[in-house]
Design an enzyme around this catalytic site. Structure first.
Site, PDB file in Angstrom:
ATOM      1  N   VAL A  13      -1.704   8.535   3.856  1.00 16.17           N
ATOM      2  CA  VAL A  13      -1.419   7.176   3.904  1.00 16.17           C
ATOM      3  C   VAL A  13      -1.858   6.657   5.150  1.00 16.17           C
ATOM      4  CG1 VAL A  13       0.420   5.040   3.997  1.00 16.17           C
ATOM      5  CG2 VAL A  13       0.586   6.999   2.321  1.00 16.17           C
ATOM      6  N   ASP A 264     -15.301  -3.600   9.422  1.00 17.15           N
ATOM      7  CA  ASP A 264     -14.465  -2.757   9.858  1.00 17.15           C
ATOM      8  C   ASP A 264     -15.080  -1.379   9.363  1.00 17.15           C
ATOM      9  OD1 ASP A 264     -12.350  -0.965   9.717  1.00 17.15           O
ATOM     10  OD2 ASP A 264     -11.124  -1.847   8.187  1.00 17.15           O
ATOM     11  N   ASP A 270     -16.931   8.561   6.028  1.00 16.02           N
ATOM     12  CA  ASP A 270     -16.543   9.340   4.662  1.00 16.02           C
ATOM     13  C   ASP A 270     -17.215   8.681   3.484  1.00 16.02           C
ATOM     14  OD1 ASP A 270     -14.481  10.857   6.310  1.00 16.02           O
ATOM     15  OD2 ASP A 270     -12.958   9.239   5.923  1.00 16.02           O
TER      16      ASP A 270
END
Ligand code: ADP
Length: 322
Positions: A13, A264, A270
């Protein structure tokens, strides 16, 4: 059955705090916003690949707590196979604490929790159920022994391995050089070059990529943020005239990133790596796959968060090159 992407990695998370600037040690700062979202490099890359249309199985571990469902939610919604995710009793689901400043830069602290319990047996067991057309994708957030065992098992089974050593882990050299490609950002590439005791002439990314390939990795990709990426692979045989010997030359290409307004950068690497693996699975060569991945990375930095910032296949990507 179409080839599958096996992602063995972390799921977390992510706890975001948006801040006017990053706090200094000992300082308390008022944030301007906060959010919780699914994250972890393994989960992020599995999701990014699935959204690009890949058939993905994710293997990892979560805790027996309320965060587990949130950590897996993005992948579940995208149809990623989660049958081999284990629930570890007594361990928390992995947690990442992320601050994002106004200029889009972030700082990240990762608490592995259940991710630290992904065993070599679990990882190797997953690899052994795959076929030789499948691809194994791993990162640097699992225990090194589990990563090494899985990569070696993939090599034995003839699977291609995409290895994104992020964060950097000094894995055994035979494991690092089994990666095709080894995917690193510029900082990780510097650590890899030092690990192999290499001193590339000018120290720039193209020289580092070439040096790492000469150290044994069949191919190397170094991501460069707003500058895009560098790809080093074997010289195509057709370009080596009059030689039937194994090709040792490197073809090193720079792939510029489209110019975008970054809000951001969390999870951009990824997005890049997941999209890269998805395209390799489709049969793209590494140059084409990386050219697509650069555009997916550029798409992701224009939006907040990691997983919520990833595009679906067919979605319009930025493409006006700098
Ligand atoms: P990491 O997040 O792992 O450090 P990078 O910062 O190198 O990785 O970013 C990965 C990819 O995301 C880059 O190759 C590029 O495609 C894209 N990217 C990152 N930052 C920007 C930016 N400011 N502008 C455009 N693309 C970016």
């Amino acid at each position: 059955m179409s080839p599958r992407l096996l992602v063995i990695g972390s799921s977390n998370v992510d706890l975001f705090a948006t801040v006017p600037r990053h706090p200094f040690p000992g300082e308390t700062l008022l944030g301007t916003g906060g959010a919780r979202a699914a994250g972890g490099k393994g989960a992020n890359q599995a999701l990014a690949a699935a959204l690009q249309g890949a058939n993905v199985q994710f293997v990892g571990a979560v805790g027996d707590d309320a965060d587990a469902e949130l950590a897996l939610a993005g992948m579940r919604a995208a149809g990623v196979d989660l049958d081999r995710v284990v629930t570890v009793s007594g361990a928390p689901t992995g947690l990442a604490i992320i601050t994002v400043s106004q200029d889009g830069e972030n700082t990240i602290v990762v608490i592995p929790g259940a991710n630290a319990q992904v065993s070599a047996e679990q990882a190797v067991g997953a690899v052994e159920r795959m076929g030789s057309d499948d691809i194994l994708l791993m990162q640097g957030e699992l225990p090194p022994k589990s990563t090494e065992a899985a990569v070696r098992a993939a090599g034995a089974a003839g699977l291609r391995v995409v290895l994104n050593v992020a964060p950097w882990l000094a894995l055994e050299h035979d494991v690092l050089t089994a990666a095709d490609p080894l995917v690193l950002n510029e900082h990780e590439a510097q650590l890899a070059v030092a690990e192999f005791g290499l001193a590339p002439e000018d120290g720039g990314p193209m020289a580092m990529a070439r040096a790492l390939r000469m150290a044994g990795a069949p191919s190397v990709v170094i991501t460069l943020g707003a500058e895009g990426a560098v790809v080093a692979s074997a010289e195509p045989a057709s370009q080596v005239s009059g030689s039937r010997a194994p090709v040792s030359g490197s073809r090193v290409t720079r792939l510029p990133s489209p110019r975008v307004t970054a809000v951001d950068s969390t999870g951009a690497g990824d997005a890049f790596t997941g999209a890269l693996a998805a395209r390799l699975l489709e049969g793209d060569d590494l140059q084409d796959a990386a050219a697509h991945a650069v555009r997916v990375g550029a798409y992701a930095v224009q939006r907040r968060g990691a997983q919520p910032s990833y595009p679906r296949a067919g979605q319009e990507l930025p493409g006006t090159f700098a």
